[in-house]
Each structure stands twice: as C-alpha cells, then as structure tokens.
Design an enzyme around this catalytic site. Structure first.
Site, mmCIF file in Angstrom:
data_model
loop_
_atom_site.group_PDB
_atom_site.id
_atom_site.type_symbol
_atom_site.label_atom_id
_atom_site.label_comp_id
_atom_site.label_asym_id
_atom_site.label_seq_id
_atom_site.Cartn_x
_atom_site.Cartn_y
_atom_site.Cartn_z
ATOM 1 N N HIS A 1 -7.619 11.618 -2.476
ATOM 2 C CA HIS A 1 -7.161 10.301 -2.903
ATOM 3 C C HIS A 1 -6.923 10.356 -4.405
ATOM 4 O O HIS A 1 -7.752 10.881 -5.143
ATOM 5 C CB HIS A 1 -8.234 9.269 -2.559
ATOM 6 C CG HIS A 1 -7.776 7.855 -2.692
ATOM 7 N ND1 HIS A 1 -7.473 7.288 -3.903
ATOM 8 C CD2 HIS A 1 -7.558 6.891 -1.759
ATOM 9 C CE1 HIS A 1 -7.105 6.035 -3.707
ATOM 10 N NE2 HIS A 1 -7.146 5.774 -2.417
ATOM 11 N N ARG B 1 -2.692 11.221 5.749
ATOM 12 C CA ARG B 1 -2.856 9.873 6.273
ATOM 13 C C ARG B 1 -2.349 8.844 5.275
ATOM 14 O O ARG B 1 -2.588 8.973 4.076
ATOM 15 C CB ARG B 1 -4.334 9.611 6.543
ATOM 16 C CG ARG B 1 -4.658 8.181 6.877
ATOM 17 C CD ARG B 1 -6.113 8.003 7.219
ATOM 18 N NE ARG B 1 -7.001 8.058 6.068
ATOM 19 C CZ ARG B 1 -7.277 7.022 5.267
ATOM 20 N NH1 ARG B 1 -6.700 5.850 5.462
ATOM 21 N NH2 ARG B 1 -8.118 7.158 4.266
ATOM 22 N N GLU C 1 -6.377 2.205 -3.469
ATOM 23 C CA GLU C 1 -4.949 2.170 -3.676
ATOM 24 C C GLU C 1 -4.456 0.733 -3.803
ATOM 25 O O GLU C 1 -3.428 0.461 -4.402
ATOM 26 C CB GLU C 1 -4.319 2.814 -2.439
ATOM 27 C CG GLU C 1 -2.923 3.268 -2.580
ATOM 28 C CD GLU C 1 -2.580 4.166 -1.394
ATOM 29 O OE1 GLU C 1 -3.247 5.209 -1.223
ATOM 30 O OE2 GLU C 1 -1.679 3.810 -0.645
ATOM 31 N N PHE D 1 0.849 -1.181 0.000
ATOM 32 C CA PHE D 1 0.000 0.000 0.000
ATOM 33 C C PHE D 1 0.883 1.227 0.000
ATOM 34 O O PHE D 1 2.049 1.158 0.389
ATOM 35 C CB PHE D 1 -0.907 0.000 1.236
ATOM 36 C CG PHE D 1 -2.349 0.084 0.881
ATOM 37 C CD1 PHE D 1 -3.053 -1.037 0.526
ATOM 38 C CD2 PHE D 1 -3.014 1.315 0.885
ATOM 39 C CE1 PHE D 1 -4.391 -0.958 0.175
ATOM 40 C CE2 PHE D 1 -4.341 1.400 0.536
ATOM 41 C CZ PHE D 1 -5.035 0.266 0.183
ATOM 42 N N ARG E 1 -0.281 9.502 -0.742
ATOM 43 C CA ARG E 1 -1.399 9.997 -1.539
ATOM 44 C C ARG E 1 -1.258 11.449 -1.968
ATOM 45 O O ARG E 1 -1.611 11.808 -3.085
ATOM 46 C CB ARG E 1 -2.693 9.832 -0.739
ATOM 47 C CG ARG E 1 -3.056 8.387 -0.648
ATOM 48 C CD ARG E 1 -4.300 8.169 0.152
ATOM 49 N NE ARG E 1 -4.577 6.737 0.138
ATOM 50 C CZ ARG E 1 -5.494 6.158 0.873
ATOM 51 N NH1 ARG E 1 -6.249 6.890 1.687
ATOM 52 N NH2 ARG E 1 -5.685 4.864 0.797
HETATM 53 C C1 FAD Z 1 -14.359 5.114 -0.107
HETATM 54 C C2 FAD Z 1 -13.448 5.047 1.069
HETATM 55 C C3 FAD Z 1 -12.454 4.082 1.127
HETATM 56 C C4 FAD Z 1 -11.600 3.997 2.222
HETATM 57 N N1 FAD Z 1 -10.665 3.015 2.239
HETATM 58 C C5 FAD Z 1 -9.855 2.910 3.325
HETATM 59 C C6 FAD Z 1 -8.913 1.858 3.417
HETATM 60 O O1 FAD Z 1 -8.781 1.035 2.530
HETATM 61 N N2 FAD Z 1 -8.154 1.767 4.491
HETATM 62 C C7 FAD Z 1 -8.264 2.668 5.514
HETATM 63 O O2 FAD Z 1 -7.572 2.518 6.490
HETATM 64 N N3 FAD Z 1 -9.164 3.658 5.467
HETATM 65 C C8 FAD Z 1 -9.967 3.803 4.394
HETATM 66 N N4 FAD Z 1 -10.876 4.828 4.348
HETATM 67 C C9 FAD Z 1 -11.057 5.700 5.492
HETATM 68 C C10 FAD Z 1 -11.871 5.025 6.561
HETATM 69 O O3 FAD Z 1 -12.747 4.101 5.996
HETATM 70 C C11 FAD Z 1 -12.723 5.989 7.343
HETATM 71 O O4 FAD Z 1 -11.968 7.067 7.727
HETATM 72 C C12 FAD Z 1 -13.257 5.319 8.571
HETATM 73 O O5 FAD Z 1 -13.966 4.190 8.209
HETATM 74 C C13 FAD Z 1 -14.107 6.226 9.392
HETATM 75 O O6 FAD Z 1 -14.752 5.469 10.390
HETATM 76 P P1 FAD Z 1 -15.622 6.130 11.498
HETATM 77 O O7 FAD Z 1 -16.064 5.063 12.388
HETATM 78 O O8 FAD Z 1 -14.846 7.236 12.096
HETATM 79 O O9 FAD Z 1 -16.820 6.815 10.744
HETATM 80 P P2 FAD Z 1 -17.986 6.233 9.828
HETATM 81 O O10 FAD Z 1 -17.789 4.838 9.469
HETATM 82 O O11 FAD Z 1 -18.189 7.213 8.761
HETATM 83 O O12 FAD Z 1 -19.221 6.247 10.789
HETATM 84 C C14 FAD Z 1 -19.848 7.406 11.185
HETATM 85 C C15 FAD Z 1 -20.989 7.018 12.071
HETATM 86 O O13 FAD Z 1 -21.468 8.152 12.722
HETATM 87 C C16 FAD Z 1 -22.835 8.236 12.620
HETATM 88 N N5 FAD Z 1 -23.204 9.636 12.677
HETATM 89 C C17 FAD Z 1 -22.743 10.646 11.919
HETATM 90 N N6 FAD Z 1 -23.323 11.784 12.274
HETATM 91 C C18 FAD Z 1 -24.159 11.493 13.284
HETATM 92 C C19 FAD Z 1 -25.053 12.250 14.066
HETATM 93 N N7 FAD Z 1 -25.214 13.535 13.884
HETATM 94 N N8 FAD Z 1 -25.767 11.616 14.997
HETATM 95 C C20 FAD Z 1 -25.642 10.299 15.189
HETATM 96 N N9 FAD Z 1 -24.815 9.551 14.489
HETATM 97 C C21 FAD Z 1 -24.080 10.143 13.549
HETATM 98 C C22 FAD Z 1 -23.173 7.555 11.345
HETATM 99 O O14 FAD Z 1 -24.463 7.045 11.394
HETATM 100 C C23 FAD Z 1 -22.156 6.456 11.321
HETATM 101 O O15 FAD Z 1 -22.655 5.352 12.020
HETATM 102 C C24 FAD Z 1 -11.726 4.923 3.253
HETATM 103 C C25 FAD Z 1 -12.710 5.894 3.209
HETATM 104 C C26 FAD Z 1 -13.550 5.983 2.122
HETATM 105 C C27 FAD Z 1 -14.564 7.074 2.070
#
Ligand code: FAD
Ligand code: HEM
Ligand code: SF4
Ligand code: F3S
Ligand code: FES
Lengths: 158, 264, 125, 584
Positions: free
Chosen positions: D242, D394, D255, D116, D286
C-alpha cells in the site's frame, strides 16, 4: 473458559478432562459477573431513588445551608444556641415545617446514599442484608424520633 | 460534502514545522528505562509479583514495543494480548502508571520514562496470567444489552434512509472497540463485577439513539436494572480512559435522561 | 501478595471520593444531631449541658470541619446534578469542579471567623 | 483432549468468518473458532471503504466495477468471479446497512460514496465515487456490525482457540474434510472438532514483512495448515504494497485520504503522480503508486535526511473535512509521529498490506485441491482465500467487499453441504501432528530465538521481496528462508507452561510464516514478468504469452521426508475483457 455459547451446549462427546489449572490460584474480583438471563427488575425503584437524590439535594441546599447560616453564623454562632433559642424558633410553624422537611429529606437522602455505599462495598449478600436492616432501623428510628420531638416539643417542660 | 478538486501548483519546499522536523530527523537518542510489570502465573506461584526489566529504547516507541522487546529478548514467559499495534483492535488495554491505556497507543516518552514505568492488568476482571484477564464477564454484559439493530416490519429493498444528523446522534459511541479500558477503570465496577459497566452502556447507547432502531424500549428497561445505569457515580474515569476518545460519561447521562423522560 | 497500585484517576474520581466520604460523614453526624436535639424533650438542662459541649473548642473545630464537609457535598452535589441534566455538563465537569472548589474555599474562609469566634476569643482574647 | 462435533466449523472470526457464520448458523449447527476475540480481528483495521456500484451519488454500474477490478488486477483476475463480486456488491452493502452499519450519508439520507484508487467510470474515463464508507473506520464498523449480528443469531464462538491443523480423510479414494484440530490458549488443551464442513477464514499473512500494515496476529495459519496437508496455494507471489503507510511503522493511512483530495509530494513539493498516471494521478491503482514512490526515492527525490520517504499532503483540505472524514488517520499521525496533519504533510512509505494469493477456491468458496477438483466439505473465504477476484493487484475497497460476498457464499454453501453430507470418520489419533509439533517446540532446547529468526525473515523479505524484485533478490530471499528454516529447527521457547503460552504460539506462527514466505519467494522467482503487485526489474513488462496464468504451489514430500515446493499453473478465466495495456 472463553467459549461463548448462547444456546444450550448440546456438545456431543465432551470428554471433559479434569481442568488443568488450579483455579484456586486466580486473582479474582470480589464477585464475577455471571450470566444474567431474564433477570429484570421491571420496577423503577433505582431510577426514582436516583431522581430523589437530585431533587432532595436541590431542596436541601436551601434548607441545610439556611440552617447552618442561622445556627452557626448569624448573631453569635453556636454560642447563642440554647433551650430558649430552640423554644423561640419552634414557636413558629414555619421553622417547625423547615426543620421537619429538612429532617425527612436529609435522612432519606442520606439513608439512600448509605444504601448505595453498602451495595458497593459489602461483598457478601448476607452482609449486605444485615447492614441494610441496620440502616433502615436507624433511619426509621431517627426520623420518627425527630418528628416526635418537633411536634411534641413543649417549651414549658422542666 | 463535496470533495474539493485541487490542482494547485506544487508548493516548492513545504514549510516545515518543528514537529515535522522532529518526526523526520530520525535522530534517535536512546534512553534506558525500567519497566515494572505485575506478573502472575498461577502455574508457578500463587501470588503476583512485581518484576523489573531494564531496556534501552528510543523514547518514541510504543509501550507495546517495549513489552514486545522484553518478551522477545529477555523473558519469553511474559504474557499479554496484542494484535493490531495501532489502537484499533482493543487487545492491549492495561494499567500503565496507574491508568488504563492501550499499550500500543501510548509512547514511552509520554509516561515519564525517567521513573520506572509500572504495568498491571486492568482491574476488576479475573487475572488469568500476567496481563491477561478473563474477558468473559465483560462480553457478557455487552451481550446483555442486545447490541444489535432491532427492527420490525418489512425490510426496504434499498437502504434505510437516515440523515447525516441522525447518524451524528450516535456516531460517537460507534467508535467503541470493546477494549474494556473504561469498564475496568470504573470504581463502581471494581467493587463488585455486577455493574453493567460503561462499555455495555456505550454499546446500548449506540442503538438506543439510532433512528433506525426499534428496540430502545427494551434496552432501556435492561439498563433500568439494579446494576444498570443508575449505579454510575459520574466519576469520569471511563471517559478519561477511553482510547477512542468517546465521551463515555456523556453517553451514560444521555441514557439516564432517556430513561427519565420516557417515564414522565 | 504485593498489591496493585492505586488507580490514578483524575478530578472526576477524586471529587466522587470526597463526595462519598462527606456524605457518609454528614449522615452519621445527622444521626447524632437528631439524638442530641431530642434531649429538648427530656429537659432544658439536659439539652443545654449537651449544647455546652458544642461550645468547647474541639467540638467547635469539628463543627467547622462539618460545615466544610456539608458545603463541599452540597456544591459538588449541584455539580453532579448539572452533569446529569445539562447536556454540556459532562464536557465542563472539570471546570465546574474547580468552580466548586473555589467557591468552597471562599465560603469556608468567610465562615472561619463566624463559626470559630468562640474558640478564637477564648484562645486569643 | 476434547472432541467436539459440529455440522460446520468456521476458522476465523474476521469479516469473512462472521459473515459466513451468520449464514451458516441459520442453516446448520456451527462453531466459530478464532484465535482472537472476534472484534479484534484485523478487518477492524480497514479504513477506507467498501466498493459497490450503488450509483447513489453519480452514474455507475457493476459492469464498470467488474472492468476496474479486472484491470486493477492486471488481467490475472478470474472474470467470472469478478463479475459476481461486482454484481453482489450492491446487496452486500445493502445487507450491511440493514444489519445496522452506520454508513456516512448523502444529503438525501442515502449511503454516501467516495473516490478510491482504480475505480473509474466507463472503463477508465475518470475517477468514480464507488466506495461506501463510515468515516475512516469502515472495517471497524463492518466487524462490529457483523459481530453484533452474530450475537443476535446466537453464533457459538470458541474464542482464543488456535486452529493448527486440518483433518482430511480418504473416503473411497476421495480426499474429504473431517475437521480441524485446535489449541485452547487459556488451558493449553487440544480440541478436535469433527465437522462435515470447514470454512477457513483466517485472514492474511503479511507479518513476514517488517514494514507492514498487518497485525502481529496475521501469520497465515490457515494457508499454512492447508499447504501442509497437500493443498495448493495460488498466486502467493502477488503481495500488495500500500502506498501510504506511516514512515517506518507501516501503520496504514487509507487511500480514502487521497480519495478526499490528499496529494503525494516529493521533497521538492512536486505532485509527482502526475508524471506516472496522468488521468488518475494519486488515485491510480496501488501497485502503480507504490512503484512511483520508490522511483522517486531511488532517483533522489525522497524526503527526510535519508531521502527514504515521501509526503502525503492533506494540509490544503479544510480541517472540518479531515475531522469528519478522516478522524482516525489524522489521529494516528498525531499519536505516532507527533505532527499535525492540518498543517504538516505526513511522511509515508509503501507498506506491505494484502495477500492477493491464498487457498484456491471456486466462486462457491469451495477449496480446490488442484486446478479444478473440489475438496468435499472444505471452504475458504476472505484474505486467506484466492478466488481470484484480485488477480495480481487488489483494488482498494474490494477486500471488504470480497469478505462479505464470498464469506456469505461460503457460509451458505458449507451449511447446505453439511445438511446433506455425512461426517467423515476422524483419522486415528487426529491430534497427533499438532501434539508432536507442539511438544517438539516446547521441549526444544536449541539456542535459536524465535524473535531473531522472525526479524531476520522480515528484514530479508523487505529487502528482497518488496515492491521491486529481481532474480538475484528473490534468490537471496529463498536462500535466506532456507537458512532460517534450518535454524528454526533449533529453537527453544522460555515458557514451558500450559496456560496462555503465547511464547509457544509465536513459535508456531513463525513456522507458518517461514513456509509461506518460501512459497512467496519461490513463486515470484518463477514468474519472469511484471504484473500488478509483482514487479521484476529484470522482466519489467507483462508477459501474457507465458504468464497469463495463476501460480499453483504444492508442498511435496519425498521418501526421506524432505520437502520441496512444486509449481504448477492454472489458466485465468477470461470472459469479456481481453488483456490490454494498463494505464491510469
Ligand atoms: C490496515 C488495513 C486497512 C485496510 N483497509 C481496507 C479498505 O479500506 N477496504 C478494503 O476493502 N480492504 C481493506 N483492507 C483489507 C481487508 O481489511 C482485509 O483483507 C480483510 O478485512 C480480511 O478479512 P478476513 O476476514 O479475511 O480476515 P481477518 O479480519 O484478518 O480475520 C482473521 C480471523 O481469523 C482468525 N484466525 C487467524 N488464524 C487463526 C487460527 N490459527 N485459528 C483460529 N483462528 C484464526 C483471527 O482470530 C481472525 O478472527 C485493509 C487491511 C488492512 C490491514
Ligand atoms: C446540602 C445539599 C445536598 C446536596 C445538593 C446533595 C446532593 C447529593 C447528590 C446529587 C448525591 C448523589 C451523588 C451521586 O449519585 O453520585 C448525593 C449523595 C449522597 N448524599 Fe447528598 N446532598 C446534600 C446533602 C446531604 C446530606 C445532608 C446528607 C447526609 C445526611 C447527604 C448524604 C449523602 C450520601 C451518603 C450520598 C451517597 C454518596 C455516594 O453514593 O457516593 N447528602 N448527595
Ligand atoms: S468505550 Fe472506549 S474504553 Fe470503553 S470499551 Fe469502548 S473503546 Fe474501550
Ligand atoms: S467510570 Fe464509572 S461511575 Fe460512571 S462515569 Fe464512568 S461509569
Ligand atoms: S494491539 Fe490492537 S489496540 Fe493495541
């Protein structure tokens, strides 16, 4: 509405305001699936029924199709069928056995199939129940009647 | 599998296929479409109604984009769920031209836009508003099959060893995003919401065939229930509807066979 | 309230609808058939006179329909069994359905004259 | 209004929220509030993998991983945190495996690993295989596995509850956490959750860009709620673009595609990354790759009629490999572009992807109210937080790692805090701010449309605050946002009802986006250097003398109720690695 609780809700101070929405106005499916904790049948009835449908199906292919060919296709089709024809066939224990097996398998297969259909479409439990009573009665009656006829058939009746 | 190292010479001017040219041309021939949505808002009217919306769009956009455009530009009251917009979160399963699909994975050009495009909520779950249905019974069935790894004994210090073949055994069903497109396409489920439904079975399958799991027996017992796998009539609607391409019916059949062979 | 549209299922769904309809149809026929056959216990005359109605053209036509139903149900039943027990069954279910339909059409064409000969003779001499 | 009382309340059920919930449910009475059904969180969209120096396929260790993380973050990373991240990565991956995650396996049956961007052996010598993965749906598997374990642990979820406000109260002169206020989408009812500990895990805020890999729902609600309650936001100017988003749509192509051997090419078919990163080539970090793509485009070597994209070429990879390792992204290319990745290169362009900044926390996940004071009872983890393990940029696969490592830590810390702490008395009318906000929007009868303001915001951010930034563009962004905020005061929504009023919620979310976009632009304007994801053409080099520090943005309200943003700075924690020039 969308609160997912697994344990008992020991929520403190739940000032439950009256529901804001007229729930009578929901488009509901016939019966919503409810929390089904601990309801386990612990029998294999459904599986055996399912297996029976397939096994009987395979056997019925031969019995029913054979029956159809003989009755409807071979020498003259329906035209040949008469009391005498039946008498001739049931003189042999082979045809007696054939028809008996066919009767039982087909009736049980069909009745079980009908049970599925009733389960699927009858919406209220009472409707289901009575339809099934009717089904069982009709099936038992038909099977017994048919069996009786095959065994007590008398070619010299008049 | 090893990663090949590629140090090949630059291919001057990649050969372009017609598909790539079409994708890249950026040429947009806008078309006018009618989107016919089955709307229901019990706060305003106890009955559902069909409402037509006209809009001019690029046929290559997603149905979800079209619905968004309607909401954002014509009628803000239109209500539906969406999040990822590319078919991985499972929010926007709906019935488009009579079939369950994800609005974000369906392009306008693929749903005969010359005729009105009908959009309805998925079937068999209580409709709460417009395209929003009550998902709770769906998730309840999911939870009922114990969708988590069950193991006994001490945990190893490192990872459990599992061969790639053993992973492949259940890989297909791990793709499920719980969008409910399958369960709500199933004629048996429509009849009475009591059937566990394909999604729950798919998720049970994911564990039953995982070589690390030891709860298969319990899950099979649950699915041996009156409303379990035996209600499936192999209508294949679920398989056709699954946006993740999971062979749902096949998975169900595998569970049925596991139940049969377990006993005999 | 305007109803929702009909679900646009594919071959799998329609074959199941047909299987169910034919199954129910056959069940009711079987019920009747046992009853009429039971007349052999009453008297040859009673039986023969009932059977005679089977030889009239409307019933003869229904007989053809019934054969069609049974045949479809039987063939499709075999397909369902293949889907259930053959690992590749689900993959080839569509092809198997078209096979079922083809065989069914062929057999029904073959059974056309034998079953309907009476009626045909009456009508066309 | 309903009032609920829980020991611990978790806001968000993505990877971070659910990882926290699994820990905190075992230790305290926990409620998880989420605006989406848990399995619809955007963690499920993550594709490529999760980094951990398992050394299953080649020599590796957590120390190298720490170095890569620090270097990848252009030395803005807090190194103590990076060390924890890299060390605990190994257990984080193993825990997931034990919870049932179906990783791809090596021939020996161990967890397989792949290359990666930015992950190297021995401090940059060569690319290393460090990313643990499950095809190209690693995030999906993580999200599902965590949800499955939440079901197993009996975690209490409140699905489709939008948290709109954070409640804090002064206790003996100390600001402490009292709970949160949530809006139930289904009924429009307000719920107050009183809690001893609150964990924000509400994800990112990428929706203020137009071309983005982020979901419609990633509107930074958590960041905005904290910010409005006077808490700082750290390093918001650092947003990751990205390199490989589907052209014009922004849908991500992992990636991992380049990790499997995919190559970026310009219109002449040239593998241009060789010029920009001779060692790591397509697998440079990136920010480097995204800039390289834009340089190619600007210098006229972009593809297509408008020359506005480049190609991700997978055509030389065997179809079996694509099917086995990259099934989803090849499917995206087929579905959304109508092209066949076996034979055609895929048109791509950089897409807004990840917020490095967020609510500042320490390594326990405790939220900071200034450079070092903890807010008792308040925690944050995941993309909403800034620990800071990602610094200015990141590394791929480090976020899935972050949510697991710091989600777990926050869950444990919060529950342990809740076990000893007392409830803080709720303020009078705790719901007032939310009710007032909602009523203002609902009753507004202005002529402005939410969607217009949102798309203008997105357009402005794409033009002015993307991969390349200058004083002028950032000023333009600030001005645009100010104007849009003014217009936002005159919005109206069409849906006035209570049930599932998503029209109303979109308006609320837009308010959050506007606030966060402003912080991003203002922070970026002040950072007169280029570092990681923040590239200033007018200051193209890194300036460690003046800017080797984290930005801390505060919302200030003056006597007349006017708000402004005050910037402050916080030193970076440096333990082992002194800043060096960053080359790949
Ligand atoms: C397309 C894509 C591919 C990626 N690929 C990778 C990868 O291969 N490897 C890697 O390490 N990272 C990757 N990332 C980054 C990583 O996936 C995310 O940064 C990470 O999953 C974020 O997780 P989280 O739990 O913080 O938020 P999220 O998974 O976004 O969860 C947010 C949660 O908060 C809740 N929420 C939001 N606002 C509110 C509110 N006002 N009230 C109540 N609940 C709320 C939502 O319902 C949800 O449950 C990728 C990101 C994207 C977009
Ligand atoms: C001739 C050979 C037959 C075969 C191979 C056959 C096969 C089958 C099979 C496999 C099923 C199960 C379908 C499913 O589970 O989805 C079935 C269902 C059924 N069969 Fe038959 N069958 C035959 C004859 C009959 C007869 C003679 C009757 C009537 C008496 C009958 C009535 C039914 C009914 C009512 C159903 C239930 C349909 C449903 O649930 O949708 N079948 N058949
Ligand atoms: S099996 Fe397919 S259709 Fe069914 S819920 Fe899962 S992803 Fe959706
Ligand atoms: S649609 Fe239903 S009947 Fe079986 S094959 Fe699928 S579950
Ligand atoms: S919006 Fe996520 S699946 Fe369609």
């Amino acid at each position: 509405m969308a609160i997912e609780t697994t344990g008992s809700v020991s929520g403190v101070e739940l000032t439950n305001a009256a529901p804001t929405d007229p729930s009578a106005f929901l488009i509901e499916p016939p019966r919503a699936r409810t929390k089904r904790t601990g309801r386990k049948s612990r029998t294999n009835f459904e599986m055996l029924a399912w297996l029976f449908m397939r096994l009987s199906g395979v056997v019925l292919v031969f019995l029913v199709l054979g029956h159809l060919i003989i009755q409807l296709v071979l020498d003259g089709g329906v035209t040949k069928i008469s009391f005498a024809f039946v008498a001739g066939r049931w003189a042999s224990p082979f045809w007696q056995g054939w028809d008996l097996l066919m009767l039982w398998l087909a009736m049980l297969h069909g009745a079980n199939g009908m049970r599925t259909v009733i389960n699927d479409y009858a919406e209220r439990d009472t409707t289901r129940f009575w339809l099934k009573v009717l089904l069982v009665t009709a099936t038992v009656f038909t099977v017994l009647l048919g069996t009786l006829v095959i065994f007590t058939f008398d070619p010299n009746i008049s | 599998m090893s990663t090949p190292t590629i140090e090949d010479a630059p291919q001057a001017g990649n050969p372009h296929s017609a598909g790539l040219d079409a994708a890249e041309s950026g040429k947009v021939e806008l078309i006018t479409i009618t989107v016919r949505i089955r709307r229901f808002n019990p706060e305003e009217h106890p009955d559902a109604v069909w409402v037509d919306y006209q809009l001019t769009v690029d046929p290559k956009i997603r149905v979800l984009d079209a619905i968004n455009t309607i909401k954002w530009e014509q009628d803000g009251t239109l209500t539906y769920r969406r999040s990822c917009a590319h078919g991985v979160c499972g929010s926007d399963a709906m019935r488009i031209n009579g079939k369950n699909r994800l609005a974000c994975k369906t392009l306008i050009k693929d749903v005969s836009p010359e005729k009105p495009i009908t959009i309805e909520p998925i079937k068999g779950l209580t409709v709460l508003k417009d395209l929003v249905v009550d998902m709770d019974p769906f998730f309840q069935a999911y939870r009922d099959v114990m969708p988590f790894l069950i193991t006994t004994g001490n945990e190893p210090t490192r990872e459990r060893i599992q061969s790639e073949e053993d992973v492949q055994r259940f890989e297909d069903t791990t793709k499920c995003i719980l969008c409910a497109a399958c369960t709500t396409s199933c004629p048996v489920f429509w009849n009475d919401g009591q059937y566990f439904g394909p999604a729950a079975i798919v998720n049970a399958h994911r564990f039953i065939f995982d070589s690390r799991d030891e709860g298969a027996e319990q899950r099979l017992e649950i699915l041996n229930d009156r409303d379990g796998v035996w209600r499936c009539r192999t209508t294949f609607n679920c398989t056709d509807a699954c946006p993740r391409g999971i062979e749902v019916t096949k998975a169900i059949q595998e569970v049925k066979r596991a139940l049969v062979t377990r006993r005999f | 309230m305007p109803a929702g549209t009909l679900y646009r299922g594919r071959e799998g769904m329609w074959s199941w609808v047909a299987h169910r309809v034919t199954g129910v149809l056959i069940f009711f026929f079987l019920f009747a058939h046992v009853l009429d056959t039971a007349l052999v216990r009453v008297s040859p005359e009673a039986y023969n006179s009932t059977i005679a109605t089977y030889k009239t053209w409307p019933v003869n036509l229904m007989e053809y329909g019934l054969t069609a139903a049974i045949l479809f149900h039987a063939l499709n039943g075999l397909r369902v069994i293949a889907v259930d027990f053959w690992a590749k069954g689900p993959k080839y279910q569509r092809q198997m359905l078209w096979t079922v339909v083809t065989v069914w059409v062929v057999l029904m064409a073959g059974a056309f004259y034998p079953i309907l000969q009476e009626t045909l003779r009456n009508w066309f001499g | 209004m309903q009032v609920h009382k829980y020991d611990t309340v978790i806001v968000g059920a993505g990877g971070a929220g659910m990882r926290a919930a699994i820990e905190s449910t075992k230790r305290s009475r926990t409620a998880v509030l989420t605006k989406l059904y848990p399995t619809r969180s955007h963690t499920g969209a993550a594709q490529g993998g999760m980094a951990a120096a398992l050394a299953n396929v080649e020599e590796d260790n957590w120390e190298w991983h720490t170095f890569d993380t620090v270097k990848g973050g252009d030395y803005l990373v807090d190194q103590d945190a990076a060390e924890i991240l890299a060390k605990e990565a190994i257990d984080a991956v193993l825990d997931l495996e034990k919870m049932g995650l179906p990783f791809n396996r090596t021939p020996e049956g161990r967890i397989d690993q792949r290359r990666f961007g930015g992950h190297t052996r021995d401090h940059g010598k060569a690319a290393v295989r460090r990313s643990c993965y499950a095809a190209d749906r690693t995030g999906h598997m993580i999200l599902q596995t965590l949800y499955q374990n939440c079901v197993k642990e009996g975690v209490e979820f409140f699905n489709e509850f939008y948290v709109l406000d954070l409640l804090m109260a002064d206790v003996d002169g100390v600001k402490r956490t009292a709970g949160v206020v949530a809006y139930e989408l289904a009924t429009g009812e307000i719920h107050v959750f009183q809690a001893k500990a609150v964990i924000f895990a509400s994800g990112g805020n990428g929706k203020f860009f137009k071309v983005t890999s982020n979901a419609h729902t990633l509107t930074g609600d958590g960041q905005a709620a904290a910010f409005r309650r006077g808490l700082p936001l750290e390093d918001m100017e650092f947003f990751q673009f990205h390199p490989t988003g589907i052209w014009r749509m922004g849908i991500l192509l992992t990636e991992g595609a380049r990790g499997e051997g995919g190559i970026l090419r310009n219109k002449d078919g040239e593998r241009f990354m060789e010029k920009y990163a001779p060692v790591m080539k397509d697998l440079a970090s990136r920010d480097v790759v995204s800039r390289a793509i834009y340089t190619e485009i600007r210098e006229g070597r972009g593809c297509g009629l408008d020359g506005d994209h480049v190609y991700l070429d997978l055509t030389h990879l065997p179809p079996e490999q694509l099917d086995a390792k990259l099934p989803d992204i090849t499917e995206f290319a087929r579905t959304y572009l109508g092209i066949e990745p076996y034979t055609d290169p895929i048109p791509i362009q950089p897409t807004a992807h990840y917020a490095m900044g967020g609510i500042p926390t320490n390594v326990q996940g405790e939220v900071l109210m200034d450079n070092d004071t903890v807010v008792p009872g308040l925690y944050a983890a995941g993309e909403v937080a800034c620990v800071s393990v990602h610094g200015a940029n990141r590394l791929g696969t480090n976020s899935l790692l972050d949510i697991n490592v710091f989600g777990r830590r926050a869950g444990i810390a919060a529950a342990e805090y809740a076990a000893t702490a007392d409830y803080v008395e709720l303020p009078e009318n705790p719901e007032s701010q939310v009710v007032e906000q909602l009523e203002r929007i609902r009753n507004g009868n202005g002529s402005e449309r939410v969607s217009d303001i949102r798309s203008e915001l997105q357009q402005s951010m794409d033009t002015n605050s993307m991969v390349y930034r200058t004083e002028a563009t950032l000023k333009q962004a600030v001005a645009d946002i100010a104007a849009l905020k003014e217009r936002y005061k005159h919005i109206s929504v069409m849906d006035k009802g209570k049930r599932f009023n998503t029209d109303l919620l979109e308006a609320v979310e837009l308010g959050n986006l506007l606030d966060l976009a402003e912080v991003t632009a203002v922070s970026g304007l002040a950072r007169k250097e280029s570092r990681g994801g923040h590239f200033r053409e007018d200051y193209p080099t890194r300036d460690d003398v003046n800017f080797m520090q984290h930005t801390m943005a505060y919302r200030e309200v003056d006597a007349d109720g006017n708000t402004s943003i005050r910037l402050d700075y916080k030193p970076v924690v440096v333990t082992r690695y002194q800043p060096m020039e960053r080359k790949y």
